[in-house]
Design a protein around this motif. Structure first.
Motif, mmCIF file in Angstrom:
data_model
loop_
_atom_site.group_PDB
_atom_site.id
_atom_site.type_symbol
_atom_site.label_atom_id
_atom_site.label_comp_id
_atom_site.label_asym_id
_atom_site.label_seq_id
_atom_site.Cartn_x
_atom_site.Cartn_y
_atom_site.Cartn_z
ATOM 1 N N SER A 547 33.664 -32.417 -16.389
ATOM 2 C CA SER A 547 33.349 -32.721 -14.978
ATOM 3 C C SER A 547 33.991 -34.119 -14.648
ATOM 4 C CB SER A 547 31.903 -32.740 -14.916
ATOM 5 O OG SER A 547 30.790 -33.527 -15.493
ATOM 6 N N GLN A 549 36.831 -35.144 -15.556
ATOM 7 C CA GLN A 549 38.501 -35.119 -15.763
ATOM 8 C C GLN A 549 39.003 -34.454 -14.383
ATOM 9 O OE1 GLN A 549 39.266 -32.545 -19.084
ATOM 10 N NE2 GLN A 549 38.886 -33.943 -20.424
ATOM 11 N N ASP A 551 41.330 -32.232 -11.955
ATOM 12 C CA ASP A 551 41.876 -30.849 -11.902
ATOM 13 C C ASP A 551 43.062 -31.060 -11.346
ATOM 14 O OD1 ASP A 551 42.601 -28.134 -11.591
ATOM 15 O OD2 ASP A 551 41.084 -27.616 -10.559
ATOM 16 N N THR A 553 45.091 -28.959 -9.939
ATOM 17 C CA THR A 553 45.600 -28.146 -8.743
ATOM 18 C C THR A 553 44.791 -28.754 -7.600
ATOM 19 O OG1 THR A 553 43.427 -26.839 -9.243
ATOM 20 C CG2 THR A 553 45.333 -26.185 -10.641
ATOM 21 N N THR A 554 43.786 -29.631 -7.584
ATOM 22 C CA THR A 554 43.053 -29.980 -6.472
ATOM 23 C C THR A 554 42.932 -31.511 -6.346
ATOM 24 O OG1 THR A 554 40.916 -30.136 -7.680
ATOM 25 C CG2 THR A 554 41.345 -28.073 -6.744
ATOM 26 N N THR A 557 37.977 -33.876 -9.396
ATOM 27 C CA THR A 557 37.124 -33.716 -10.529
ATOM 28 C C THR A 557 37.129 -32.087 -10.873
ATOM 29 O OG1 THR A 557 34.852 -34.143 -9.517
ATOM 30 C CG2 THR A 557 36.159 -35.956 -10.924
ATOM 31 N N PHE A 558 37.022 -31.563 -11.937
ATOM 32 C CA PHE A 558 36.833 -30.236 -12.270
ATOM 33 C C PHE A 558 35.473 -29.715 -11.499
ATOM 34 C CE2 PHE A 558 39.955 -30.681 -15.286
ATOM 35 C CZ PHE A 558 40.913 -29.264 -15.073
ATOM 36 N N ARG A 562 36.657 -23.495 -11.955
ATOM 37 C CA ARG A 562 37.518 -24.399 -12.757
ATOM 38 C C ARG A 562 36.789 -25.079 -13.674
ATOM 39 N NH1 ARG A 562 42.732 -24.005 -14.020
ATOM 40 N NH2 ARG A 562 42.973 -26.415 -13.424
ATOM 41 N N LEU A 563 35.829 -25.832 -13.666
ATOM 42 C CA LEU A 563 34.919 -26.503 -14.636
ATOM 43 C C LEU A 563 34.659 -25.571 -15.745
ATOM 44 C CD1 LEU A 563 33.655 -28.937 -15.566
ATOM 45 C CD2 LEU A 563 31.747 -28.136 -14.130
ATOM 46 N N ARG A 566 37.856 -24.901 -17.696
ATOM 47 C CA ARG A 566 38.206 -26.125 -18.264
ATOM 48 C C ARG A 566 37.447 -26.110 -19.635
ATOM 49 N NH1 ARG A 566 41.821 -28.741 -21.040
ATOM 50 N NH2 ARG A 566 41.332 -31.092 -21.550
ATOM 51 N N ILE A 579 45.227 -29.846 -20.384
ATOM 52 C CA ILE A 579 44.500 -28.838 -19.313
ATOM 53 C C ILE A 579 45.619 -27.771 -19.039
ATOM 54 C CG2 ILE A 579 44.149 -28.760 -16.909
ATOM 55 C CD1 ILE A 579 43.172 -31.688 -16.819
ATOM 56 N N ASP A 580 45.108 -26.511 -19.175
ATOM 57 C CA ASP A 580 45.893 -25.211 -18.908
ATOM 58 C C ASP A 580 46.876 -25.211 -20.051
ATOM 59 O OD1 ASP A 580 44.216 -24.857 -16.599
ATOM 60 O OD2 ASP A 580 45.670 -25.782 -15.274
#
Length: 614
Positions: A547, A549, A551, A553-554, A557-558, A562-563, A566, A579-580
């Motif tokens: 939480s 880190q 993200d 894509t946005t 934070t995740f 998505r959280l 992750r 990530i991913d």
């Protein structure tokens, strides 16, 4: 095993969650003999129709063999409140069943509640009236009102003449009470006093059972909450022969056979059986790991198999409690009614022998609520032992269940011998125990449900009894993955749990050296409940880290799915995995990214099973 998260209800008003735990014990038997042999002398027998059956005229609760496993049973407070008594209990290897089985468990079989202390005294010859009042467990559950309801004649007796009542009023009330008035007059004028309870006063050493008139002659069932009283909390009940219970134990049916041949788990596809359950019938086939004894005798049993409950489970139980233990119990028979179940247990092809074990259940019912009974999962309690060509009592042969199939426990009997091998004295039942029902309110600060995510992470891993291959990581840590979440055996918190058990240090040494260990042993030292607790702790830590880190894509934070995704990635590839990432496992069957997506789906399923609104 997959975690089961289901919400039970009764009349849409009683939420029921059953939390079970049962450790599998590897016993060190005297002279390296199985429990069934060393305790056989405790089961007194009588000859009947050229075979041996238990002599129930001489068998009492106090003379029954001890249980061979640890375990516990617990319900939520709301269920306890609805029942009016506490049905929770725990047991340890070496305990007598009278110490943890309650009157309510036998209310439909032995009907022990119909006894009064006077009835018991007449059978045992012991004067129970002079015993301490607190030794009668029923009293501790009574209020002044329920006591008078059970013994109506108390209403007409002056308060001063019943010392426990007089002392109860003296201790609980600030103002003095006229001791010359009757209890009935007092409660008529002050009905609220009927709620005063005897839980503390009953412990007083200066009261005898006869200090309350009529107490010893009143049937137990007249008292409130009698269902929650332990067998050993009714003076003298442990010494009453089973044949003299209000509903005496009797043989069910009269079929006999001969133990022809003992077979281990290498046997497969046994279609003609005489074992099963009340729920499925007693001709449930076995497809795999079919340890059994083949029978000879009349046409009703010739060539049929009594399958071992140590290696095969069937559906059991009734009502809401029928879901406890995954709804499963050892396959077996009811030779002597419904109070307990008889299972073929250890089977040795080498020795040409087999042992039997007893299994008990929990039943919960009062005048207002009936939750049914659990499957017969409390055991094993060693019973009788037979050799090939011995005659054996088989009870009523009534079939049914041919369209069902039993479930293997995963245990093996290869090379087992009664005379020289250590005896694993329990089935793999704990692997089938349902975990804690998830709580919808148990959330991480991010809003993610801890229990649902724990379920999602463990649901796509191996079973609770999983033991992985010995391997080392890049930092030189060597060990084996254990249980539903593949916890590595070199983890300090895992080692601490294992070391806390008797024999745990030696077990760790074997793990560290890469020696062979069984899943059954693993669950003994690292139980499903302990795994679940560690899963929840790990899940919380992963959420804390993920939480924080960003993200990509946005740019934030995740959060949300998505959280969860992750966290799944970190669980699969380690907390520092990119990530991913598309990095795959060794056999390329899964990647970090795909694993994270799968965890999201599993999380959604868990939330639905828990009936939580996300």
């Amino acid at each position: 095993m997959k975690l089961s998260n289901k919400k039970f209800s009764l009349n849409k008003s009683i939420g029921l969650s059953i939390i079970m735990s049962s450790a599998i014990i590897i016993s060190s038997q005297a002279q390296n003999k199985p429990a069934s042999l060393t305790t056989q002398t405790q089961i007194k027998t009588v000859n009947w129709q050229n075979t041996r059956i238990p002599d129930w005229n001489q068998i009492t609760f106090s003379t029954m063999p001890f249980i061979n496993t640890d375990g516990s049973f617990q319900v939520p407070q709301d269920v306890e409140k609805k029942l009016g008594y506490n049905p929770n209990r725990s047991w340890e290897e070496g305990q007598n069943i009278a110490e943890f089985m309650m009157l309510g468990d036998f209310q439909d079989s032995f009907e022990l509640q119909k006894f009064s202390l006077a009835d018991i005294s007449q059978i045992t010859g012991e004067d129970l009236t002079k015993l301490n009042l607190g030794s009668f467990g029923v009293i501790k559950l009574q209020t002044l009102g329920s006591l008078v309801s059970a013994i109506p004649e108390l209403e007409n007796i002056p308060i001063a003449e019943i010392k426990p009542v007089a002392d109860l009023l003296s201790q609980k009330l600030s103002a003095s009470v006229d001791g010359n008035q009757t209890i009935g007059n007092l409660l008529g004028r002050s009905p609220h006093l009927s709620k005063l309870d005897f839980s503390e006063i009953a412990e007083g050493a200066n009261y005898n059972i006869d200090s309350i008139p009529g107490l010893s002659t009143t049937p137990i069932e007249e008292f409130e909450k009698w269902q929650g009283v332990y067998i050993n909390s009714v003076p003298g009940l442990e010494s009453v022969p089973f044949s003299q219970f209000p509903n005496p134990i009797n043989a069910s049916g009269g079929t006999f056979g001969i133990v022809d041949v003992a077979f281990g788990t290498d046997e497969q596809q046994r279609q003609r059986t005489i074992s099963g359950s009340n729920k499925e019938g007693f001709a449930v086939p076995c497809n795999k790991d079919c340890a059994h004894v083949e029978l000879s005798g009349s046409n009703a049993v010739k060539g049929k198999a009594w399958v071992s409950g140590k290696y095969q489970l069937v559906k059991g139980g009734r009502g809401i409690l029928g879901s406890v233990n995954g709804g499963k119990e050892p396959t077996g028979r009811h030779l002597f009614g419904d109070a307990f179940k008889v299972a073929v247990w250890d089977v040795s092809e080498v020795d040409g022998m087999m042992s039997q074990a007893l299994f008990f259940r929990v039943c919960m019912r009062n005048n207002f609520v009936d939750l049914g009974c659990t499957p017969y999962f409390i055991g094993p309690v060693p019973f009788m032992t037979y050799r090939e060509k011995d005659p054996i009592f088989l009870g009523l042969i009534n079939g049914d269940g041919e369209n069902s199939i039993s479930t293997p426990t995963g245990l093996k009997s290869s090379g087992f011998t009664f005379n020289s091998s250590p005896i694993i004295s329990s089935s793999n039942l704990s692997n089938l125990l349902p975990p804690n029902k998830g709580s919808c309110s148990k959330k991480h600060i991010s809003g993610t449900n801890i229990d649902a995510l724990s379920t999602a992470l463990s649901d796509i891993q191996d079973n609770y009894n999983s033991v992985g291959n010995y391997l080392c990581d890049g930092n030189g840590n060597c060990g084996r993955s254990l249980g539903a979440m593949q916890f590595m055996s070199y983890r300090p918190n895992v080692r601490k749990i294992i070391k806390s058990k008797s024999g745990g240090t030696k077990f760790l040494t074997r793990l560290d050296k890469g020696k062979e260990v069984t899943g059954e042993e693993m669950v003994q030292y690292f139980s499903p409940t302990e795994q679940q607790n560690l899963i929840a702790s790990d899940t919380n830590k992963l959420l804390d880290k993920a939480s924080k880190q960003i993200d990509p894509t946005t740019g934030k934070t995740f959060a949300g799915e998505r959280l969860i995704e992750r966290v799944g990635q970190m669980h699969f590839g380690g907390v520092n995995i990119p990530i991913d990432s598309e990095v795959s496992n060794a056999n390329e069957s899964n990647s970090v990214n795909k694993h994270g997506i799968a965890v999201v789906d599993k999380y959604s399923e868990a939330m639905k099973d828990m009936e939580c609104i996300d």
